[in-house]
Write a protein that holds these residues in place. Structure first.
Motif, short mmCIF file in Angstrom:
data_model
loop_
_atom_site.label_atom_id
_atom_site.label_comp_id
_atom_site.label_asym_id
_atom_site.label_seq_id
_atom_site.Cartn_x
_atom_site.Cartn_y
_atom_site.Cartn_z
N GLN A 218 0.90 -1.05 -0.02
CA GLN A 218 -0.04 -0.07 0.02
C GLN A 218 0.94 1.38 -0.45
O GLN A 218 1.22 1.11 0.77
N LEU A 219 0.68 2.34 -0.99
CA LEU A 219 1.07 3.11 -0.96
C LEU A 219 0.57 4.46 -0.43
O LEU A 219 -0.02 4.56 0.06
N SER A 220 1.45 5.39 0.70
CA SER A 220 1.26 6.67 0.99
C SER A 220 2.19 7.87 1.33
O SER A 220 3.57 7.32 0.94
N GLY A 221 1.99 8.72 0.78
CA GLY A 221 2.83 9.60 0.55
C GLY A 221 2.13 11.09 0.43
O GLY A 221 0.40 11.68 0.44
N PRO A 222 2.60 12.40 0.27
CA PRO A 222 4.29 12.14 0.00
C PRO A 222 5.15 12.66 0.73
O PRO A 222 4.78 12.52 2.09
N ILE A 223 6.38 12.11 0.68
CA ILE A 223 7.17 11.78 2.03
C ILE A 223 8.50 13.34 1.55
O ILE A 223 9.72 13.14 0.21
N LYS A 224 8.75 13.89 2.22
CA LYS A 224 9.22 14.83 2.33
C LYS A 224 11.24 14.85 3.08
O LYS A 224 10.00 14.27 4.46
N PHE A 225 11.60 14.31 2.63
CA PHE A 225 12.56 14.56 3.44
C PHE A 225 13.63 15.41 3.55
O PHE A 225 14.19 16.09 4.75
N PHE A 226 13.91 16.86 2.65
CA PHE A 226 14.87 17.75 2.88
C PHE A 226 13.74 18.65 3.42
O PHE A 226 13.84 20.19 4.12
N HIS A 227 12.33 19.00 3.36
CA HIS A 227 11.29 20.23 3.67
C HIS A 227 11.61 21.32 3.12
O HIS A 227 11.92 22.50 4.21
N ASN A 228 12.91 21.61 2.02
CA ASN A 228 12.83 23.32 1.64
C ASN A 228 12.37 23.02 -0.02
O ASN A 228 13.41 24.57 -0.74
N GLY A 229 11.69 21.91 0.24
CA GLY A 229 11.08 22.33 -1.61
C GLY A 229 12.15 21.72 -2.77
O GLY A 229 12.44 22.47 -4.00
N ASN A 230 13.14 21.66 -2.35
CA ASN A 230 14.54 21.00 -3.78
C ASN A 230 13.79 20.80 -5.08
O ASN A 230 12.95 19.98 -4.36
N ALA A 231 14.52 20.50 -5.58
CA ALA A 231 14.06 19.43 -7.09
C ALA A 231 14.21 17.70 -6.24
O ALA A 231 13.43 17.56 -7.73
N ILE A 232 14.27 17.45 -5.11
CA ILE A 232 14.59 16.20 -5.08
C ILE A 232 13.69 15.91 -3.45
O ILE A 232 13.66 14.85 -3.44
N ASP A 233 13.63 17.09 -3.06
CA ASP A 233 12.33 16.62 -2.18
C ASP A 233 11.01 15.96 -2.62
O ASP A 233 9.98 16.60 -1.97
N ASP A 234 11.24 14.46 -2.49
CA ASP A 234 9.90 13.72 -3.02
C ASP A 234 10.06 12.43 -2.63
O ASP A 234 10.83 12.07 -2.27
N GLY A 235 9.20 12.02 -2.01
CA GLY A 235 9.43 10.16 -1.98
C GLY A 235 7.92 9.65 -1.68
O GLY A 235 6.71 9.90 -1.51
#
Length: 320
Positions: A234-251
């Motif tokens: 089961q999927l859940s998200g989004p997951i933010k790791f950096f919390h700064n909105g950069n180009a890779i802050d998703d998951g």
């Protein structure tokens, strides 16, 4: 008493005791507890939803606390059964606020002691037998709308009850493969990032100038590459790791098949719903734009912060 008569008496008592032993064997002949909720014969544990995760040790109170039990999935109103034979005591109040699920009971016996919370027992005292009807699941949706309804199961000594809850029946997602599927196109062995000027990709590698440790592993993946689900769930998200909105802050997080993992620095095709092992999950985000010269990778982190390396190994996967 003549010696012969004494021998005969001892023999008789031994025979009677042996027959009683056959009829009433020790309760711990069952290594696993019985199913505790109708509709969940394998005692499947709640994965993760917007309220949190159901496994033992999951984060609570914004990471300041840990889950001291496990949450066994149980539909509102379902019948609840005793996991083992023992003595009842209660009521057990978990929330202490009188809400619709603030009820429960404790069972002690057969070498165990456990609290079952968010249920209404048929009684709070007396003996109960393994598999006997204990009560019913309370209306959790009324208190936490959208949560995966469950019974909170907590050992009296706060130890982990997970292994005891696994009955001798196959789980809903058979774990024939302890190894996960390849998570990135172009990396069929789930090779783990070595070391570069930004650090190393193996589990436990130093972070923050040695003040911290890497809580996941970095699976090599080229920017823009296709990302696949390592297992069904089961999927859940989004997951933010950096919390700064950069180009890779998703998951996204995947829970199922006995696993729970976060895949970061990717853009999933969806944040909710089901996905199957090996199915396209999304694409790798442009890590070079944020960290020029790094070995681009997917950060793979187990929800309980344990080491996922063994599940990811499909050949190389070795640290540098």
């Amino acid at each position: 008493m003549p010696a012969l008569s004494l021998v005969a008496l001892v023999s008789l008592v031994s025979t009677v005791f042996a027959k009683q032993w056959e009829v009433h064997p020790p309760q711990q002949q069952h290594r696993h507890w019985a199913p505790i909720c109708s509709g969940n014969p394998s005692n499947k544990i709640r994965g993760c939803d917007r309220y949190g995760c159901g496994y033992f040790g999951a984060d609570r109170h914004g990471g300041k606390g840990k889950h001291s039990g496990v949450d066994v999935i149980c539909a509102d109103g379902a019948t609840v059964y005793a996991p083992f034979s023992g003595q009842l005591s209660g009521p057990i109040r978990f929330f202490h606020n009188g809400n619709a699920i603030d009820d429960g009971v404790q069972i002690s016996g057969s070498g165990y002691c456990v609290k079952l919370v968010c249920i209404h027992p048929i009684r709070y005292h007396g003996q109960i037998q393994r598999g006997q009807q204990l009560g019913r699941m309370l209306p959790m949706q009324r208190v936490f709308p959208g949560i995966v309804s469950h019974i909170h199961v907590e050992n009296c000594d706060h130890s982990n009850p997970t292994d005891l809850l696994r009955p001798d029946v196959p789980p809903p997602f058979p774990q024939q493969d302890s190894q996960w599927a390849a998570v990135c196109s172009g990396n069929p062995t789930n090779e783990i990032r070595g070391c570069d000027r930004y650090g190393c990709g193996y589990y436990g590698a130093p972070r923050q100038n040695g003040k911290g440790k890497h809580s996941g592993v970095d699976v090599i993946c080229a920017d823009g590459a296709t990302v696949y689900a390592p297992f069904s769930g089961q999927l859940s998200g989004p997951i933010k790791f950096f919390h700064n909105g950069n180009a890779i802050d998703d998951g996204v997080q995947i829970s199922g098949s006995g696993f729970c993992v976060k895949l970061l620095c990717i853009h999933p095709i969806k944040y909710n719903g089901r996905i199957s092992k090996g199915q396209v999950l999304g694409r790798m985000l442009p890590m070079q734009r944020v960290f020029p010269g790094i070995t681009s990778h997917i950060h793979v982190e187990n929800c309980n912060h344990s080491d996922p390396t063994g599940n990811l190994e499909r050949g190389k996967g070795q640290r540098v």
